[in-house]
Design a protein around this motif. Structure first.
Motif, PDB file in Angstrom:
ATOM      1  N   ALA A  87       0.843  -1.203   0.000  1.00 52.42           N
ATOM      2  CA  ALA A  87       0.000   0.000   0.000  1.00 52.42           C
ATOM      3  C   ALA A  87       0.874   1.247   0.000  1.00 52.42           C
ATOM      4  O   ALA A  87       0.588   2.241  -0.682  1.00 52.42           O
ATOM      5  CB  ALA A  87      -0.915  -0.005   1.229  1.00 52.42           C
ATOM      6  N   SER A  88       1.971   1.175   0.765  1.00 50.03           N
ATOM      7  CA  SER A  88       2.916   2.282   0.779  1.00 50.03           C
ATOM      8  C   SER A  88       3.508   2.493  -0.617  1.00 50.03           C
ATOM      9  O   SER A  88       3.633   3.636  -1.084  1.00 50.03           O
ATOM     10  CB  SER A  88       4.011   1.955   1.802  1.00 50.03           C
ATOM     11  OG  SER A  88       5.042   2.871   1.751  1.00 50.03           O
TER      12      SER A  88
ATOM     13  N   LEU B   8      -0.323  11.717   1.374  1.00 53.60           N
ATOM     14  CA  LEU B   8       0.133  10.453   0.784  1.00 53.60           C
ATOM     15  C   LEU B   8       1.509  10.064   1.310  1.00 53.60           C
ATOM     16  O   LEU B   8       1.757   8.899   1.630  1.00 53.60           O
ATOM     17  CB  LEU B   8       0.179  10.572  -0.744  1.00 53.60           C
ATOM     18  CG  LEU B   8      -1.157  10.796  -1.440  1.00 53.60           C
ATOM     19  CD1 LEU B   8      -0.950  10.931  -2.939  1.00 53.60           C
ATOM     20  CD2 LEU B   8      -2.120   9.655  -1.143  1.00 53.60           C
ATOM     21  N   LEU B   9       2.423  11.045   1.394  1.00 57.74           N
ATOM     22  CA  LEU B   9       3.766  10.730   1.885  1.00 57.74           C
ATOM     23  C   LEU B   9       3.716  10.312   3.348  1.00 57.74           C
ATOM     24  O   LEU B   9       4.439   9.400   3.767  1.00 57.74           O
ATOM     25  CB  LEU B   9       4.690  11.942   1.712  1.00 57.74           C
ATOM     26  CG  LEU B   9       5.076  12.254   0.268  1.00 57.74           C
ATOM     27  CD1 LEU B   9       5.991  13.468   0.212  1.00 57.74           C
ATOM     28  CD2 LEU B   9       5.754  11.060  -0.380  1.00 57.74           C
ATOM     29  N   LEU B  10       2.838  10.956   4.121  1.00 59.41           N
ATOM     30  CA  LEU B  10       2.718  10.585   5.527  1.00 59.41           C
ATOM     31  C   LEU B  10       2.186   9.158   5.661  1.00 59.41           C
ATOM     32  O   LEU B  10       2.721   8.346   6.424  1.00 59.41           O
ATOM     33  CB  LEU B  10       1.787  11.572   6.249  1.00 59.41           C
ATOM     34  CG  LEU B  10       1.575  11.308   7.733  1.00 59.41           C
ATOM     35  CD1 LEU B  10       2.897  11.436   8.483  1.00 59.41           C
ATOM     36  CD2 LEU B  10       0.550  12.265   8.321  1.00 59.41           C
ATOM     37  N   ALA B  11       1.161   8.840   4.893  1.00 56.89           N
ATOM     38  CA  ALA B  11       0.602   7.483   4.944  1.00 56.89           C
ATOM     39  C   ALA B  11       1.657   6.460   4.537  1.00 56.89           C
ATOM     40  O   ALA B  11       1.828   5.423   5.180  1.00 56.89           O
ATOM     41  CB  ALA B  11      -0.622   7.383   4.036  1.00 56.89           C
ATOM     42  N   ALA B  12       2.395   6.765   3.454  1.00 53.57           N
ATOM     43  CA  ALA B  12       3.419   5.830   2.968  1.00 53.57           C
ATOM     44  C   ALA B  12       4.511   5.655   4.011  1.00 53.57           C
ATOM     45  O   ALA B  12       4.956   4.525   4.275  1.00 53.57           O
ATOM     46  CB  ALA B  12       4.015   6.341   1.654  1.00 53.57           C
ATOM     47  N   ALA B  13       4.954   6.757   4.626  1.00 58.28           N
ATOM     48  CA  ALA B  13       6.029   6.667   5.611  1.00 58.28           C
ATOM     49  C   ALA B  13       5.578   5.881   6.831  1.00 58.28           C
ATOM     50  O   ALA B  13       6.315   5.038   7.347  1.00 58.28           O
ATOM     51  CB  ALA B  13       6.479   8.069   6.018  1.00 58.28           C
ATOM     52  N   LEU B  14       4.351   6.127   7.281  1.00 54.52           N
ATOM     53  CA  LEU B  14       3.839   5.430   8.460  1.00 54.52           C
ATOM     54  C   LEU B  14       3.790   3.921   8.236  1.00 54.52           C
ATOM     55  O   LEU B  14       4.278   3.133   9.040  1.00 54.52           O
ATOM     56  CB  LEU B  14       2.438   5.973   8.786  1.00 54.52           C
ATOM     57  CG  LEU B  14       1.770   5.409  10.031  1.00 54.52           C
ATOM     58  CD1 LEU B  14       2.537   5.837  11.272  1.00 54.52           C
ATOM     59  CD2 LEU B  14       0.329   5.880  10.120  1.00 54.52           C
ATOM     60  N   MET B  15       3.225   3.530   7.100  1.00 56.12           N
ATOM     61  CA  MET B  15       3.077   2.094   6.834  1.00 56.12           C
ATOM     62  C   MET B  15       4.435   1.434   6.624  1.00 56.12           C
ATOM     63  O   MET B  15       4.706   0.352   7.157  1.00 56.12           O
ATOM     64  CB  MET B  15       2.186   1.881   5.608  1.00 56.12           C
ATOM     65  CG  MET B  15       0.725   2.188   5.887  1.00 56.12           C
ATOM     66  SD  MET B  15      -0.360   1.764   4.518  1.00 56.12           S
ATOM     67  CE  MET B  15       0.034   3.040   3.361  1.00 56.12           C
TER      68      MET B  15
END
Lengths: 275, 353
Positions: free
Chosen positions: B78-79, B264-271
């Motif tokens: 997903a990331s 989007l970058l925050l979601a990608a980094a978190l996952m």
């Protein structure tokens, strides 16, 4: 600058889109300088001028993609720069000159993207959204392209699909950046004819940037001619703007201007004679 | 009117989803039973002793690792889907912006300090609710590195996209590459100066990735990060779809592009940070799964994001089962398997498209 920016065929709806002393650029010297223009609903305004005179910057400004460094763009009573992006996208649609993506999309999906400013965050289009997109494709004679991918389309077909996407936004202002570039002469006139019909039937205020001055003079209700410095040389009816004096001063080449034998619109030809 | 872009392989949507979920189910079933000392059917055996053994193996010992594989795979994929959307490039992947190097540095520091800390605090594992120092530092390092890349990679220009917090991709990528190299050097420095003899070997195995240390505590955090990230992506599906035609056109379509990029970058980094902290650097899941799913489901984010998550879970659970069993009794790092299988498949796919 010559007078005549108030000359419009529909005085009742005057001032729907109003550009007031617009100045914009990308750092350094402004690309566009103190530009003013009023476009009423149903009218086509064409902006012409040499390369680098700020024509595209003008459209990007009106579309809210670039913030003006001076002056403002008013739509009815609102300042476009202050509108939230979604609200702006429901009122102003821009057809850019170059497309950077979306080749893998189907024609329907591309047209449906025009409904983006109306969708909820999850992005599921309603039957109404699909119907609006389908009508937009019909309006630009692109309904027959359904089922094909954007990458498979010719330049003229693609332009009609992109125009349909802009129409699906149901805007009041339609901005077109060189909609005829890379098209064969037949499609140049067909797309402009479609734009003109849509301007009248949908009551759109259209601002058109064109490289080809004769096409602009043939289709426009109002014209503006920019100097290469981004200042305005002339603004008014095609007859007022397309004078030999104006054009030669801006384009720095000898020209002959004569009325088109059928439409009566002014058309320019080069007076250059090869030895 | 068909509102979605037609994917290349034309199957009805329901069939595609059925195939994908069946694949995940079969792979999980296979991974659960592969190499088990007793058959799965023993769960229903009348002999209570045998049923008890089967229950312990299939319901207690194996599920945490299977779940970890599914969660890490889904998070990475997903990331990767989010990164590919932001960079509008099918070669973008979760580790592009420093998550891997930051996570590796954190893990290395954690591993270097671990024994000392364990000696001092009488076992950090117990003190921190089931997380060892390396895991926690890897998570922090991965998130910290992405934040640093984002801050350092900002360029201010006149266009509205950048003013609203967007970025220039080139600047961000360069910053990511440079900072990753810097953090990797720091990691090497820690290894070189470390007092423990086996540190280099431990670090190497950590960077190759593995799901063996998975615990229910890991999985809880992973699940929370994955759920948060997926929710953020699905709540941006409309804007993700508009982004397919480029930043500027998306802005023209009313998308607040700067805010979208940040989300989007925050979601990608978190996952991806949660995945890296739990399982080390597992490559090619975040690149391959979204790529593969795009050919199956098309580029509509409403289908692509959940399909990528399911595909990534399938891929990693399958690869982990192989990593456990091909060289028994030894276990090879799962990152080796994902790369060995992923690279040829990726090359094949990129030649086709």
């Amino acid at each position: 600058m010559e007078v005549g920016s108030s000359l419009t065929p529909h005085p009742s709806s005057l001032g729907m889109l109003s550009l007031e002393s617009l100045t914009a650029g990308y750092g350094g010297a402004p690309a566009l300088c103190e530009f003013s223009l009023q476009v009423a609903s149903g009218q086509i305004a064409a902006v012409i001028g040499p390369n680098g005179c700020g024509k595209s910057t003008l459209l990007r400004c009106v579309a809210g993609l670039v913030a003006p460094s001076g002056g403002r763009v008013r739509l009815d009573e609102d300042d476009v720069a202050l509108l939230p992006p979604r609200e702006r996208a429901r009122r102003v649609a821009l057809l850019p000159q170059h497309f950077v993506g979306g080749d893998e999309l189907s024609v329907e999906a591309m047209a449906l993207l025009g409904r983006t400013p109306y969708l909820a965050p999850y992005g599921a289009p309603s039957p109404h959204d699909c119907a609006v997109a389908a009508r937009a494709l019909q309006a630009t004679d692109a309904a027959g392209l359904s089922g094909r991918r954007v990458a498979q389309l010719s330049g003229g077909e693609r332009q009609r699909v992109m125009l349909a996407r802009a129409l699906a936004q149901q805007p009041r202002v339609l901005l077109l950046d060189e909609p005829t570039s890379n098209l064969d002469i037949r499609y140049q006139y067909e797309i402009l004819d479609a734009i003109r019909r849509l301007a009248r039937s949908e009551n759109l205020a259209v601002v058109l940037v064109l490289h080809q001055i004769n096409l602009a003079a043939a289709v426009a209700d109002v014209m503006a001619l920019l100097n290469s410095s981004g200042t305005t040389r002339a603004c008014g009816t095609p007859e007022q703007v397309m004078t030999q004096e104006n054009l030669e001063a801006v384009y720095q080449t000898p020209l002959i201007v004569a009325a088109h034998p059928q439409s009566g619109r002014p058309q320019a030809r080069s007076a250059w004679v090869f030895q | 009117m068909e509102p979605h872009p037609k994917p290349r392989l034309v199957l009805p949507g329901i069939v595609r989803w059925a195939l994908l979920t069946t694949a995940l189910f079969l792979v999980v079933l296979g991974a659960a039973t592969l190499g088990a000392p007793v058959p799965l059917a023993d769960l229903w055996a009348h002999n209570t002793a045998r049923a008890e053994v089967a229950r312990q193996i299939f319901l207690e010992l194996r599920p945490p690792r299977l779940l970890a594989g599914a969660l890490v795979g889904a998070a990475l994929a997903a990331s990767g889907a989010a990164m590919q959307a932001v960079f509008r490039n099918p070669l973008a992947e979760p580790y592009l912006l420093g998550v891997s190097a930051g996570g590796a540095l954190g893990a290395t520091i954690g591993l270097a300090l671990q024994e000392k800390a364990a000696g001092l605090a009488g076992g950090v594992r117990g003190a921190a609710g089931g997380f060892d120092l390396a895991t926690m530092l890897a998570f922090g390092g991965a998130l910290g590195a992405s934040a640093l890349v984002y801050v350092l990679g900002q360029r201010r220009t006149g266009s509205t996209i950048n003013r609203s917090g967007g970025f220039e991709r080139g600047a961000l990528l360069l910053t990511g590459v440079a900072l990753s190299a810097f953090l990797s050097s720091l990691m090497a420095l820690v290894v070189a100066l470390g007092s423990r003899d086996d540190l280099a070997r431990q670090v190497m195995f950590w960077t190759l990735g593995g799901l063996a240390p998975a615990t229910p505590a890991h999985n809880t955090v992973l699940a929370a990060a994955l759920a948060t990230g997926l929710l953020m992506l699905m709540a941006s599906a409309r804007d993700l779809n508009a982004l397919r035609v480029g930043d500027e056109e998306a802005l023209g379509l009313g998308v607040a592009v700067g805010a979208l990029h940040r989300r989007l970058l925050l979601a990608a980094a978190l996952m991806s940070a949660a995945a890296v902290a739990a399982a080390g650097l597992i490559g090619f899941v975040g690149l391959l799964a979204p790529h593969l799913m795009r050919t199956l489901f098309g580029s509509d984010a409403r289908a692509l994001v959940p399909a990528s998550a399911l595909g990534g879970a399938t891929q990693l659970v399958g690869c982990d089962a192989m990593a456990r069993s091909v060289a028994q009794p030894r276990e090879i790092p799962v990152g080796i398997v994902t790369a060995l299988l992923g690279v040829p498949l990726f090359l094949f796919l990129s030649r086709k498209s």
